[in-house]
Write a protein that holds these residues in place. Structure first.
Motif, mmCIF file in Angstrom:
data_model
loop_
_atom_site.group_PDB
_atom_site.id
_atom_site.type_symbol
_atom_site.label_atom_id
_atom_site.label_comp_id
_atom_site.label_asym_id
_atom_site.label_seq_id
_atom_site.Cartn_x
_atom_site.Cartn_y
_atom_site.Cartn_z
ATOM 1 N N GLN A 1 19.172 63.394 88.877
ATOM 2 C CA GLN A 1 19.000 63.947 90.232
ATOM 3 C C GLN A 1 18.302 62.933 91.159
ATOM 4 N N PHE A 2 18.668 61.669 91.004
ATOM 5 C CA PHE A 2 17.993 60.617 91.772
ATOM 6 C C PHE A 2 18.508 60.576 93.211
ATOM 7 N N GLN A 3 17.569 60.505 94.153
ATOM 8 C CA GLN A 3 17.900 60.409 95.576
ATOM 9 C C GLN A 3 17.343 59.081 96.106
ATOM 10 N N PRO A 4 18.178 58.076 96.224
ATOM 11 C CA PRO A 4 17.696 56.723 96.543
ATOM 12 C C PRO A 4 17.058 56.596 97.923
ATOM 13 N N ARG A 5 17.404 57.516 98.837
ATOM 14 C CA ARG A 5 16.837 57.413 100.183
ATOM 15 C C ARG A 5 15.462 58.064 100.291
ATOM 16 N N ALA A 6 15.072 58.825 99.273
ATOM 17 C CA ALA A 6 13.757 59.477 99.290
ATOM 18 C C ALA A 6 12.725 58.538 98.667
ATOM 19 N N SER A 7 11.561 58.473 99.266
ATOM 20 C CA SER A 7 10.555 57.510 98.808
ATOM 21 C C SER A 7 9.877 57.932 97.506
ATOM 22 N N LEU A 8 9.639 59.242 97.317
ATOM 23 C CA LEU A 8 8.914 59.691 96.127
ATOM 24 C C LEU A 8 9.650 59.366 94.821
ATOM 25 N N PRO A 9 10.951 59.685 94.708
ATOM 26 C CA PRO A 9 11.648 59.316 93.463
ATOM 27 C C PRO A 9 11.566 57.829 93.150
ATOM 28 N N GLN A 10 11.742 57.001 94.162
ATOM 29 C CA GLN A 10 11.674 55.554 93.941
ATOM 30 C C GLN A 10 10.293 55.147 93.440
ATOM 31 N N LYS A 11 9.264 55.730 94.047
ATOM 32 C CA LYS A 11 7.885 55.407 93.672
ATOM 33 C C LYS A 11 7.597 55.832 92.229
ATOM 34 N N VAL A 12 7.980 57.060 91.878
ATOM 35 C CA VAL A 12 7.694 57.587 90.541
ATOM 36 C C VAL A 12 8.424 56.781 89.470
ATOM 37 N N SER B 1 22.877 60.239 90.062
ATOM 38 C CA SER B 1 22.683 60.737 91.421
ATOM 39 C C SER B 1 22.636 62.259 91.464
ATOM 40 N N ALA B 2 21.919 62.779 92.455
ATOM 41 C CA ALA B 2 21.984 64.209 92.764
ATOM 42 C C ALA B 2 23.333 64.481 93.423
ATOM 43 N N SER B 3 24.030 65.525 92.966
ATOM 44 C CA SER B 3 25.348 65.822 93.528
ATOM 45 C C SER B 3 25.680 67.295 93.342
ATOM 46 N N VAL B 4 26.232 67.928 94.370
ATOM 47 C CA VAL B 4 26.665 69.328 94.246
ATOM 48 C C VAL B 4 27.906 69.428 93.361
ATOM 49 N N LYS B 5 28.566 68.310 93.119
ATOM 50 C CA LYS B 5 29.780 68.318 92.295
ATOM 51 C C LYS B 5 29.478 68.795 90.877
ATOM 52 N N ILE B 6 28.241 68.583 90.427
ATOM 53 C CA ILE B 6 27.912 68.972 89.058
ATOM 54 C C ILE B 6 27.956 70.490 88.899
ATOM 55 N N LYS B 7 27.672 71.241 89.967
ATOM 56 C CA LYS B 7 27.762 72.708 89.897
ATOM 57 C C LYS B 7 29.206 73.146 89.707
ATOM 58 N N GLU B 8 30.106 72.476 90.390
ATOM 59 C CA GLU B 8 31.535 72.754 90.205
ATOM 60 C C GLU B 8 31.957 72.429 88.777
ATOM 61 N N SER B 9 31.428 71.339 88.245
ATOM 62 C CA SER B 9 31.702 70.949 86.860
ATOM 63 C C SER B 9 31.267 72.045 85.891
ATOM 64 N N HIS B 10 30.078 72.596 86.103
ATOM 65 C CA HIS B 10 29.584 73.683 85.256
ATOM 66 C C HIS B 10 30.464 74.923 85.385
ATOM 67 N N GLU B 11 30.788 75.297 86.622
ATOM 68 C CA GLU B 11 31.561 76.522 86.863
ATOM 69 C C GLU B 11 32.950 76.449 86.230
ATOM 70 N N GLN B 12 33.556 75.277 86.273
ATOM 71 C CA GLN B 12 34.903 75.123 85.719
ATOM 72 C C GLN B 12 34.898 74.771 84.236
ATOM 73 N N ALA B 13 33.698 74.603 83.664
ATOM 74 C CA ALA B 13 33.564 74.219 82.258
ATOM 75 C C ALA B 13 34.349 72.941 81.958
ATOM 76 N N LYS B 14 34.177 71.965 82.851
ATOM 77 C CA LYS B 14 34.810 70.664 82.685
ATOM 78 C C LYS B 14 33.780 69.577 82.945
ATOM 79 N N PRO B 15 33.415 68.800 81.944
ATOM 80 C CA PRO B 15 32.552 67.638 82.205
ATOM 81 C C PRO B 15 33.154 66.750 83.291
ATOM 82 N N MET B 16 32.288 66.010 83.962
ATOM 83 C CA MET B 16 32.700 65.251 85.145
ATOM 84 C C MET B 16 33.876 64.318 84.887
ATOM 85 N N ILE B 17 33.930 63.722 83.707
ATOM 86 C CA ILE B 17 34.993 62.767 83.409
ATOM 87 C C ILE B 17 36.359 63.445 83.391
#
Length: 259
Positions: free
Chosen positions: A190-201, A218-234
């Motif tokens: 769930q990495f957000q490169p534009r946010a300063s806190l994740p980069q710092k931590v 990366s953080a992505s809403v696509k992963i929720k679709e992946s879960h709902e359809q029971a299909k890994p991202m690949i």
């Protein structure tokens, strides 16, 4: 090669990371098994979809069998279920695992999972073990059975503080029960490169010499679709940025450990 995906903190993406790395392993030609030790069964649902609600046999039956001596016990292979994806199988979870935990612990069945995976060693090239968000009987069983431990990390201060006790717990199990166990690395999720806190931590972890793996997921809403359809991202969208990050992470592990 047996990998356990473990973090005592919930909601860090253990099941997502387990299933997506396993799906890539299978797609690349490896006979791959997912072992779902979490009573919530997220990995089971992710890989089997609606059919996960009507399984005849699960890991609850396996562990129950270890508590009750039988003249003709089921073979370990009976607890392995094929997924819709070629070369990818799962030992599915069940909510009854929660109820069995106390009995299993009191009867010291902590090595039964390792024994079972030893029996399946000729059938699978890679094993990925999903665990509950707690250091309990099932996570200890997984760490005893595994060659390596992957630690999902979700880039906040609470996770960073919890990481040190987690590493101590893994080290204790290595010392007492499984000298071959290695911390393979920390998977930044769930990495957000534009946010300063994740980069710092994350940079603080690197500066402390901890094994932070590349790439970050990366953080992505696509992963929720992946879960709902029971299909890994690949399988859902192989060209998606997150899919490519999972492939790169899988290949990083393969190059580093040759498996």
């Amino acid at each position: 090669m047996r990998r356990v995906v473990f973090n005592q903190k919930g909601g860090v993406g253990k099941s997502t990371i387990t299933c997506n790395l396993a799906a890539i392993s299978a797609q690349q030609g490896k006979r791959t098994l997912v072992v779902d030790l979490d009573p919530q069964g997220n990995s089971t649902q992710y890989l089997l979809g609606a059919s996960s609600d009507s399984l005849d046999i699960t890991l609850a039956d396996f562990f129950d069998q270890t508590l009750n001596f039988k003249l003709n016990p089921r073979a370990t292979t009976a607890f392995v279920v094929a997924t819709p994806f070629e070369r990818l199988h799962v030992m599915p979870s069940h909510p009854l695992l929660e109820e069995l935990q106390g009995k299993l612990e009191s009867r010291y069945k902590i090595y039964k999972l390792r024994d079972a995976l030893d029996e399946l060693a000729e059938d699978f090239d890679h094993v990925f073990i999903d665990t509950p968000p707690a250091l309990n009987f099932f996570t200890r069983s997984a760490l005893i059975a595994a060659d390596a431990c992957l630690i999902p990390f979700d880039c906040d201060e609470f996770s960073r503080k919890a990481l040190y006790s987690l590493l101590e717990n893994v080290q204790e199990i290595k010392s007492d029960h499984n000298r071959a166990l290695q911390v393979e690395g920390i998977v930044v999720n769930q990495f957000q490169p534009r946010a300063s806190l994740p980069q710092k931590v994350v940079q603080e972890l690197i500066d402390e010499g901890l094994p932070v793996l590349q790439p970050y997921l990366s953080a992505s809403v696509k992963i929720k679709e992946s879960h709902e359809q029971a299909k890994p991202m690949i399988h859902l969208d192989p060209k998606h940025k997150l899919s490519q990050e999972f492939v790169a992470l899988h290949d990083t592990l393969a190059r580093k450990y040759g498996a």
